[in-house]
Design a protein around this motif. Structure first.
Motif, short mmCIF file in Angstrom:
data_model
loop_
_atom_site.label_atom_id
_atom_site.label_comp_id
_atom_site.label_asym_id
_atom_site.label_seq_id
_atom_site.Cartn_x
_atom_site.Cartn_y
_atom_site.Cartn_z
N GLY A 1 0.81 -1.21 0.00
CA GLY A 1 0.00 0.00 0.00
C GLY A 1 0.83 1.26 0.00
N GLY A 2 2.06 1.20 0.54
CA GLY A 2 2.94 2.35 0.50
C GLY A 2 3.35 2.70 -0.92
N TYR A 3 3.68 1.68 -1.69
CA TYR A 3 4.05 1.92 -3.09
C TYR A 3 2.86 2.42 -3.89
CZ TYR A 3 5.58 1.08 -7.87
OH TYR A 3 5.88 1.24 -9.20
N LEU A 4 1.68 1.85 -3.65
CA LEU A 4 0.48 2.30 -4.36
C LEU A 4 0.16 3.75 -3.99
CD1 LEU A 4 -1.79 -0.86 -3.95
CD2 LEU A 4 -0.49 -0.18 -5.98
N ALA A 5 0.31 4.11 -2.71
CA ALA A 5 0.04 5.48 -2.28
C ALA A 5 1.01 6.46 -2.93
CB ALA A 5 0.14 5.58 -0.76
N HIS A 6 2.27 6.05 -3.08
CA HIS A 6 3.27 6.91 -3.73
C HIS A 6 2.87 7.20 -5.17
CE1 HIS A 6 7.17 8.13 -5.45
NE2 HIS A 6 7.51 8.47 -4.22
N ARG A 7 2.43 6.18 -5.88
CA ARG A 7 2.01 6.38 -7.27
C ARG A 7 0.71 7.18 -7.36
NH1 ARG A 7 2.88 0.98 -10.83
NH2 ARG A 7 1.52 2.22 -12.17
N ALA A 8 -0.20 6.99 -6.40
CA ALA A 8 -1.44 7.76 -6.40
C ALA A 8 -1.15 9.23 -6.16
CB ALA A 8 -2.40 7.22 -5.34
N ALA A 9 -0.18 9.54 -5.29
CA ALA A 9 0.19 10.94 -5.03
C ALA A 9 0.71 11.59 -6.31
CB ALA A 9 1.24 11.01 -3.93
N ALA A 10 1.47 10.83 -7.10
CA ALA A 10 1.98 11.36 -8.37
C ALA A 10 0.86 11.62 -9.36
CB ALA A 10 2.99 10.38 -8.97
N ALA A 11 -0.22 10.83 -9.26
CA ALA A 11 -1.35 10.99 -10.17
C ALA A 11 -2.27 12.14 -9.76
CB ALA A 11 -2.16 9.70 -10.23
N LEU A 12 -2.05 12.71 -8.57
CA LEU A 12 -2.92 13.78 -8.06
C LEU A 12 -2.10 15.00 -7.64
CD1 LEU A 12 -5.23 11.53 -5.86
CD2 LEU A 12 -5.91 12.66 -7.98
N PRO A 13 -1.36 15.58 -8.56
CA PRO A 13 -0.55 16.76 -8.18
C PRO A 13 -1.43 17.90 -7.69
CG PRO A 13 -0.70 16.54 -10.57
CD PRO A 13 -1.28 15.29 -10.00
#
Length: 355
Positions: free
Chosen positions: A142-154
């Motif tokens: 979930g940490g890796y998924l959250a990192h990618r989600a943050a990049a998708a929501l600048p």
């Protein structure tokens, strides 16, 4: 006892064990769809086709919101103990990926991590209300998924705190991790079928949930670990993630927000190579740090009664920092708007005087 009696007794005993296992499996599956006390349950149909459940505990109006992403074979329940220790002014959003608990996977394509990332981004867009800052936290995968989600929501996510996160290069970076992953791979291949036939009744015989002893959520965690749907979802995610990591994954996204890592002590002690990977996470953002939770392991860092309060305190610090940064940014924008209006008025007055 005659020669025929023993086989009959054996068959009857096996049938009774199977029946007990199947009853437990059905009970676990039913209980795993229940809501969380103190949280409002919501449902969202995502662009992927998945129907996702998420759970919101409102905090102070206009205040910060914390969004929690669970790890592999974990559900929103894995964050309940941490949530119990958070400041009630913080709104908390817990989320179940497709296939876990009441969330249904209806995506017609083969699974990929992008599917989960996009679903999480849509949950944030739907469930995070108001103008307060949004902070993401994720444990393990979930940490890796959250990192990618943050990049998708600048611009929508103001801080990121990763708890003992999976790194896409960890199997290539650490021989110990690579060797350990082979055993996990075998477990994931056998687990879903075992759970279907009721073996979930024995899931804790080896102390798999000993990390959560004393937690008010211990029973819920055990039951969800017995549910066949949990195993199926975990198997789907593991199959993709395992191949993804063996292939070297992909570079981390660059973020314009602080990224911090909360590490379990056992991870830093047993696989010191992870420190390099955690430093890479921190370097992917605009600041942050690595903090180790004393005495914790990969699961107790969020689910252990001794360690969850410490992790909750670190999350509160990250939320406070993100809220402060967001307030400063808002003040700068307001000052810029005021300057623009003042400058425009002066220019307009100058044109009138010239006329």
């Amino acid at each position: 006892m005659t020669a025929m009696t023993f086989p009959r007794l054996t068959a009857a005993g096996l049938a009774a064990c199977l029946a007990a296992g199947l009853v437990h499996q059905n009970y676990a599956a039913l209980r795993s769809r229940a809501g969380h006390a103190g949280f409002e349950r919501r449902r969202l149909r995502c662009g992927s086709g998945n129907i996702v459940d998420y759970h919101v505990r409102p905090g102070r109006e206009g205040g910060p919101t914390l969004v929690c992403e669970a790890g592999l074979m974990n559900t929103s329940s894995a964050w309940l103990l941490v949530a119990d220790h958070l400041d009630p002014s913080i709104s908390v959003l817990l989320y179940d990926r497709a296939g876990y608990r009441g969330s249904l996977r209806r995506c017609p394509e083969d699974y990929s991590l992008s599917e989960s990332v996009n679903d999480l981004a849509e949950v944030i867009a739907d469930g995070v209300a108001g103008t307060g800052p949004c902070v993401l936290t994720g444990h393990s995968l979930g940490g890796y998924l959250a990192h990618r989600a943050a990049a998708a929501l600048p611009g929508r996510v103001h801080g990121l705190l990763l708890v003992d996160p999976t790194h896409p290069r960890e199997l290539l970076h650490s021989r110990r991790q690579r060797e350990g992953s082979r055993g996990i791979n075998l477990t994931m291949k056998l687990g879903p079928w075992s759970a279907v036939f009721g073996a979930g009744l024995l899931v804790d015989k080896k102390g798999l949930f000993s990390f959560a002893e004393g937690s008010p959520h211990y029973r819920k965690l055990r039951l969800e670990g017995s549910a066949p749907s949990t195993w199926r979802a975990a198997r789907r995610e593991w199959d993709y993630s395992y191949a993804f990591m063996l292939d070297g994954g992909r570079p981390l996204d660059r973020l314009d927000i602080p990224v911090s890592v909360v590490a379990a002590e056992s991870t830093m002690r047993d696989t010191p190579e992870h420190k390099d990977l955690y430093e890479e996470y921190v370097a992917s953002g605009t600041g942050g740090r690595i903090v180790t939770v004393p005495g914790s392991d990969h699961l107790s860092v969020t689910g252990g009664v001794e360690h969850a309060p410490y992790t909750a305190g670190l999350i509160e610090e990250a939320v406070a920092e993100a809220a402060g940064a967001a307030a400063e940014e808002a003040a700068v924008r307001a000052a810029a708007r005021t300057a623009d209006r003042t400058g425009g008025t002066r220019r307009h007055s100058g044109r009138k005087e010239a006329a």
